[in-house]
Scaffold this motif. Structure first.
Motif, PDB file in Angstrom:
ATOM      1  N   PHE A  86     -12.987 -32.871   4.082  1.00 52.06           N
ATOM      2  CA  PHE A  86     -11.754 -33.151   4.815  1.00 52.06           C
ATOM      3  C   PHE A  86     -10.632 -32.268   4.288  1.00 52.06           C
ATOM      4  CE2 PHE A  86      -8.303 -36.154   6.249  1.00 52.06           C
ATOM      5  CZ  PHE A  86      -8.580 -36.019   7.587  1.00 52.06           C
ATOM      6  N   THR A  87     -10.904 -31.007   4.358  1.00 49.93           N
ATOM      7  CA  THR A  87      -9.943 -30.066   3.797  1.00 49.93           C
ATOM      8  C   THR A  87      -9.504 -29.125   4.888  1.00 49.93           C
ATOM      9  OG1 THR A  87     -11.823 -28.750   3.154  1.00 49.93           O
ATOM     10  CG2 THR A  87     -10.834 -30.076   1.439  1.00 49.93           C
ATOM     11  N   ASP A  88      -8.275 -28.775   4.807  1.00 51.69           N
ATOM     12  CA  ASP A  88      -7.753 -27.826   5.772  1.00 51.69           C
ATOM     13  C   ASP A  88      -7.289 -26.594   5.027  1.00 51.69           C
ATOM     14  OD1 ASP A  88      -7.927 -28.928   8.400  1.00 51.69           O
ATOM     15  OD2 ASP A  88      -6.628 -30.512   7.649  1.00 51.69           O
ATOM     16  N   PRO A  89      -7.519 -25.433   5.601  1.00 42.32           N
ATOM     17  CA  PRO A  89      -7.052 -24.220   4.936  1.00 42.32           C
ATOM     18  C   PRO A  89      -5.518 -24.140   4.979  1.00 42.32           C
ATOM     19  CG  PRO A  89      -8.112 -23.715   7.035  1.00 42.32           C
ATOM     20  CD  PRO A  89      -8.198 -25.188   6.853  1.00 42.32           C
ATOM     21  N   LEU A  90      -4.915 -23.969   3.810  1.00 41.96           N
ATOM     22  CA  LEU A  90      -3.458 -23.858   3.708  1.00 41.96           C
ATOM     23  C   LEU A  90      -3.078 -22.439   3.359  1.00 41.96           C
ATOM     24  CD1 LEU A  90      -1.983 -26.775   1.629  1.00 41.96           C
ATOM     25  CD2 LEU A  90      -2.235 -26.527   4.081  1.00 41.96           C
ATOM     26  N   VAL A  91      -1.967 -22.022   3.910  1.00 43.57           N
ATOM     27  CA  VAL A  91      -1.418 -20.735   3.479  1.00 43.57           C
ATOM     28  C   VAL A  91      -0.040 -20.997   2.899  1.00 43.57           C
ATOM     29  CG1 VAL A  91      -2.682 -19.274   5.089  1.00 43.57           C
ATOM     30  CG2 VAL A  91      -0.562 -20.345   5.833  1.00 43.57           C
ATOM     31  N   GLN A  92       0.325 -20.205   1.927  1.00 40.58           N
ATOM     32  CA  GLN A  92       1.657 -20.373   1.343  1.00 40.58           C
ATOM     33  C   GLN A  92       2.514 -19.157   1.661  1.00 40.58           C
ATOM     34  OE1 GLN A  92       1.789 -21.514  -2.749  1.00 40.58           O
ATOM     35  NE2 GLN A  92       3.908 -22.197  -2.486  1.00 40.58           N
ATOM     36  N   CYS A  93       3.795 -19.432   1.891  1.00 38.39           N
ATOM     37  CA  CYS A  93       4.736 -18.339   2.152  1.00 38.39           C
ATOM     38  C   CYS A  93       4.968 -17.571   0.850  1.00 38.39           C
ATOM     39  CB  CYS A  93       6.040 -18.908   2.684  1.00 38.39           C
ATOM     40  SG  CYS A  93       7.352 -17.677   2.718  1.00 38.39           S
ATOM     41  N   LEU A  94       4.775 -16.270   0.917  1.00 38.56           N
ATOM     42  CA  LEU A  94       4.993 -15.441  -0.275  1.00 38.56           C
ATOM     43  C   LEU A  94       6.407 -14.875  -0.277  1.00 38.56           C
ATOM     44  CD1 LEU A  94       1.593 -13.502  -0.140  1.00 38.56           C
ATOM     45  CD2 LEU A  94       2.163 -15.451  -1.593  1.00 38.56           C
ATOM     46  N   GLY A  95       7.150 -15.214   0.772  1.00 39.99           N
ATOM     47  CA  GLY A  95       8.537 -14.713   0.877  1.00 39.99           C
ATOM     48  C   GLY A  95       9.490 -15.642   0.152  1.00 39.99           C
ATOM     49  N   LYS A  96      10.641 -15.893   0.793  1.00 40.24           N
ATOM     50  CA  LYS A  96      11.712 -16.658   0.142  1.00 40.24           C
ATOM     51  C   LYS A  96      11.407 -18.135   0.005  1.00 40.24           C
ATOM     52  CE  LYS A  96      16.089 -14.457   1.206  1.00 40.24           C
ATOM     53  NZ  LYS A  96      16.286 -14.055   2.598  1.00 40.24           N
ATOM     54  N   CYS A  97      10.894 -18.772   1.070  1.00 39.46           N
ATOM     55  CA  CYS A  97      10.905 -20.242   1.087  1.00 39.46           C
ATOM     56  C   CYS A  97       9.721 -20.881   0.367  1.00 39.46           C
ATOM     57  CB  CYS A  97      11.035 -20.766   2.520  1.00 39.46           C
ATOM     58  SG  CYS A  97       9.525 -20.710   3.477  1.00 39.46           S
ATOM     59  N   LYS A  98       8.634 -20.166   0.171  1.00 40.78           N
ATOM     60  CA  LYS A  98       7.458 -20.638  -0.587  1.00 40.78           C
ATOM     61  C   LYS A  98       6.801 -21.892   0.014  1.00 40.78           C
ATOM     62  CE  LYS A  98       8.172 -17.640  -3.981  1.00 40.78           C
ATOM     63  NZ  LYS A  98       8.141 -16.344  -3.348  1.00 40.78           N
ATOM     64  N   ARG A  99       7.090 -22.187   1.286  1.00 36.69           N
ATOM     65  CA  ARG A  99       6.496 -23.391   1.869  1.00 36.69           C
ATOM     66  C   ARG A  99       5.026 -23.182   2.178  1.00 36.69           C
ATOM     67  NH1 ARG A  99      10.869 -26.558   5.338  1.00 36.69           N
ATOM     68  NH2 ARG A  99      12.662 -25.482   4.498  1.00 36.69           N
ATOM     69  N   ARG A 100       4.330 -24.357   2.318  1.00 37.76           N
ATOM     70  CA  ARG A 100       2.911 -24.277   2.690  1.00 37.76           C
ATOM     71  C   ARG A 100       2.728 -24.708   4.133  1.00 37.76           C
ATOM     72  NH1 ARG A 100      -0.078 -27.421  -2.109  1.00 37.76           N
ATOM     73  NH2 ARG A 100      -0.100 -25.790  -3.678  1.00 37.76           N
ATOM     74  N   PHE A 101       1.773 -24.119   4.782  1.00 39.32           N
ATOM     75  CA  PHE A 101       1.481 -24.453   6.176  1.00 39.32           C
ATOM     76  C   PHE A 101      -0.019 -24.512   6.374  1.00 39.32           C
ATOM     77  CE2 PHE A 101       5.230 -21.827   5.893  1.00 39.32           C
ATOM     78  CZ  PHE A 101       6.178 -22.598   6.554  1.00 39.32           C
ATOM     79  N   ARG A 102      -0.429 -25.314   7.391  1.00 44.64           N
ATOM     80  CA  ARG A 102      -1.846 -25.279   7.753  1.00 44.64           C
ATOM     81  C   ARG A 102      -2.094 -24.045   8.597  1.00 44.64           C
ATOM     82  NH1 ARG A 102      -4.167 -30.914   9.801  1.00 44.64           N
ATOM     83  NH2 ARG A 102      -5.565 -29.510  10.913  1.00 44.64           N
ATOM     84  N   ALA A 103      -3.055 -23.232   8.154  1.00 42.23           N
ATOM     85  CA  ALA A 103      -3.317 -21.974   8.842  1.00 42.23           C
ATOM     86  C   ALA A 103      -3.665 -22.208  10.311  1.00 42.23           C
ATOM     87  CB  ALA A 103      -4.457 -21.230   8.142  1.00 42.23           C
ATOM     88  N   ASP A 104      -4.471 -23.290  10.572  1.00 42.28           N
ATOM     89  CA  ASP A 104      -4.873 -23.518  11.969  1.00 42.28           C
ATOM     90  C   ASP A 104      -3.677 -23.919  12.829  1.00 42.28           C
ATOM     91  OD1 ASP A 104      -4.823 -25.877  10.469  1.00 42.28           O
ATOM     92  OD2 ASP A 104      -6.248 -26.902  11.780  1.00 42.28           O
ATOM     93  N   HIS A 105      -2.715 -24.657  12.235  1.00 38.23           N
ATOM     94  CA  HIS A 105      -1.541 -25.050  13.023  1.00 38.23           C
ATOM     95  C   HIS A 105      -0.658 -23.857  13.357  1.00 38.23           C
ATOM     96  CE1 HIS A 105      -1.855 -29.447  11.452  1.00 38.23           C
ATOM     97  NE2 HIS A 105      -2.798 -29.131  12.324  1.00 38.23           N
ATOM     98  N   LEU A 106      -0.535 -22.938  12.402  1.00 36.45           N
ATOM     99  CA  LEU A 106       0.264 -21.741  12.674  1.00 36.45           C
ATOM    100  C   LEU A 106      -0.363 -20.932  13.810  1.00 36.45           C
ATOM    101  CD1 LEU A 106       1.333 -20.287   9.190  1.00 36.45           C
ATOM    102  CD2 LEU A 106       2.595 -21.754  10.759  1.00 36.45           C
TER     103      LEU A 106
END
Ligand code: ATP
Length: 447
Positions: A86-106
């Motif tokens: 039950f894991t989703d691939p996450l990507v992290q912003c390497l720019g200013k905000c450093k937030r994480r997002f679900r790659a599939d949602h993006l």
């Protein structure tokens, strides 16, 4: 394209203005992806859930109800595959905000907006994104006062597993044989990190799930059956069929347990998105739990002695997501007498309040008579009495919460015991006798 009249901002603002839904913990600045339901929100939610139960256990007799625990034995999630899968691939912003997002949602977001998906960037600050990494969506907690090895448990991420664990119990008293179903409504929890979009994706949410156990050879036919049934349910409750579509998952999208899944998608203001999933789970779950628990979870036909592990077809809907679809589809704006009006054209079965009783004046005996009418009506349906403010404002308020009918008591009422009956959608006003009013309304509500 989504309608131009309905935007997510308008829905959020109406929901807050009229006390349907608002951000949780607001006095502390709110908490991510978490909302509270106020008075009308609770009533609307209850009506959605009641309509689901009606379709499952009143309108047919092959499904029984269950309410299983939120925290189950932790082995449940090993067996179900949720701990590992039950894991989703996450990507992290390497720019200013450093937030994480679900790659599939993006990716889905970019697709819904018709943008290219080959080079995604951070939707907040435009920064580059890291490579995707796995992240478990289950909330973990501990049983007992101290945190020690072996005490970890999980808040369920779906209600379905409780149904599989109780399969044998239910078989003993349900007096059903495959094909038959077990239905459940309850809270599930997922550590979702994709922010925004109101109640579309929240950390805690209610699910309406039904596991339909069938002989293996009948799985395909029941999968088709449940896709149709569930699609029609939304249409019967007022959703424009043009705003609904079925989308089959591609092989790369299928969950770890599923051999086929289709989503019922709704054209939300954010674009086409999943409203409900219908999955063919095969014999995956019962087989896994049988293996992990050592219990036999197969069906033995008492007449023939035949034995098999039933296959499972699962329609899984979210209460919040359905409610949001009903709100969006019902939302409308029109003009009466040069004045703009916002109206929720909710199906009467879903409307939080069925009738409003309004005295025209706060004198001349109007309130007393209106109160008597209200007290009679509320024995039959959810009614509301309102004597505050100009009559136009009171109508507008009821329109915004989707009340299908309003009764107004005026000077003529004391002369001939009649009232006006106003229809939310046609705006027609009929003069009708007080006598028999409840029956007249009940007939209109069920028409
Ligand atoms: P998504 O990918 O959109 O998060 P999912 O495919 O993971 O959803 P399922 O596991 O199929 O969702 O769950 C069944 C239903 O439960 C969904 O169709 C949706 O209505 C509801 N649901 C799932 N996750 C959430 C959530 N975080 N918030 C609100 N509803 C949810």
């Amino acid at each position: 394209m989504p309608s131009e009249v309905v935007t997510m901002d308008k829905i959020v603002s109406l929901a807050k203005r009229r006390g349907f839904i608002f951000p949780a913990s607001e006095i502390y600045g709110g908490i991510a992806n978490t909302y509270d339901y106020g008075h009308y929100g609770v009533l609307l939610k209850q009506n959605v859930v009641n309509q689901w139960w009606k379709a499952m256990i009143q309108d047919r007799d092959d499904i029984v109800a269950l309410d299983s625990a939120i925290i189950q034995h932790p082995r449940t999630w090993e067996a179900s595959g949720h701990l590992a899968g039950f894991t989703d691939p996450l990507v992290q912003c390497l720019g200013k905000c450093k937030r994480r997002f679900r790659a599939d949602h993006l990716r889905e977001g970019a697709e819904a907006r018709g943008e290219p998906t080959d080079h995604l960037v951070c939707p907040v600050c435009g920064g580059e994104l890291s490579e995707p990494r796995a992240f478990n969506l289950m909330f973990e907690t501990t049983i007992g006062p101290v945190q020690e090895a072996g005490s970890a448990v999980y808040l369920r991420p779906e209600t379905a597993q409780g149904i599989f664990l109780d399969f044998k119990q239910v078989l003993q008293f349900a007096r059903r044989k495959p094909p038959f179903g077990i239905a459940q409504v309850g809270k599930s929890f997922r550590n979702e990190i994709t922010p925004g979009n109101f109640i579309f994706r929240t950390l805690e949410f209610e699910q309406m799930e039904m596991e339909y156990f069938v002989p293996p050879g009948e799985a395909d036919q029941w999968y088709e059956h449940w896709m149709r049934e569930r699609f029609d349910w939304y249409v019967r409750l007022g959703i424009d069929p043009e705003h609904l579509r079925l989308r089959a998952h591609g092989a790369e999208e299928l969950s770890h347990y599923s051999s086929a899944t289709s989503d019922i998608e709704y054209l939300y203001p954010i674009g086409w998105s999943e409203l409900e999933g219908i999955a063919n789970r095969g014999d995956y779950d019962l087989t896994q739990h049988a293996q992990f628990s050592g219990e036999k979870l197969d069906w033995v036909d008492p007449q023939t002695g035949d034995r098999y592990i039933p296959h499972v077809i699962e329609p899984a809907a979210g209460v919040g997501r359905s409610l949001l679809a009903f709100l969006c589809d019902a939302y409308d704006e029109d003009e009466i007498g040069g004045e703009r009006r916002t109206v929720l054209r909710l199906h009467p079965a879903l409307a939080p309040v069925k009738v409003a009783v309004l005295p025209l004046l706060r004198k001349a005996g109007h309130p007393e008579k209106a109160r008597a009418v209200y007290e009679d009506l509320r024995r039959h349906m959810k009614a509301e009495y309102d004597d505050g403010g100009a009559i136009g404002r009171r109508y507008r308020r009821q329109d915004e919460i989707g009340t299908p009918f309003a009764i107004t008591i005026d000077h003529q009422t004391s002369e001939d015991d009649t009232v006006t009956l106003r229809d939310r959608d046609t705006l027609e006003q009929e003069r009708v006798p007080v006598e028999g009013l409840a029956q007249r309304l009940l007939a209109k509500l069920s028409a």
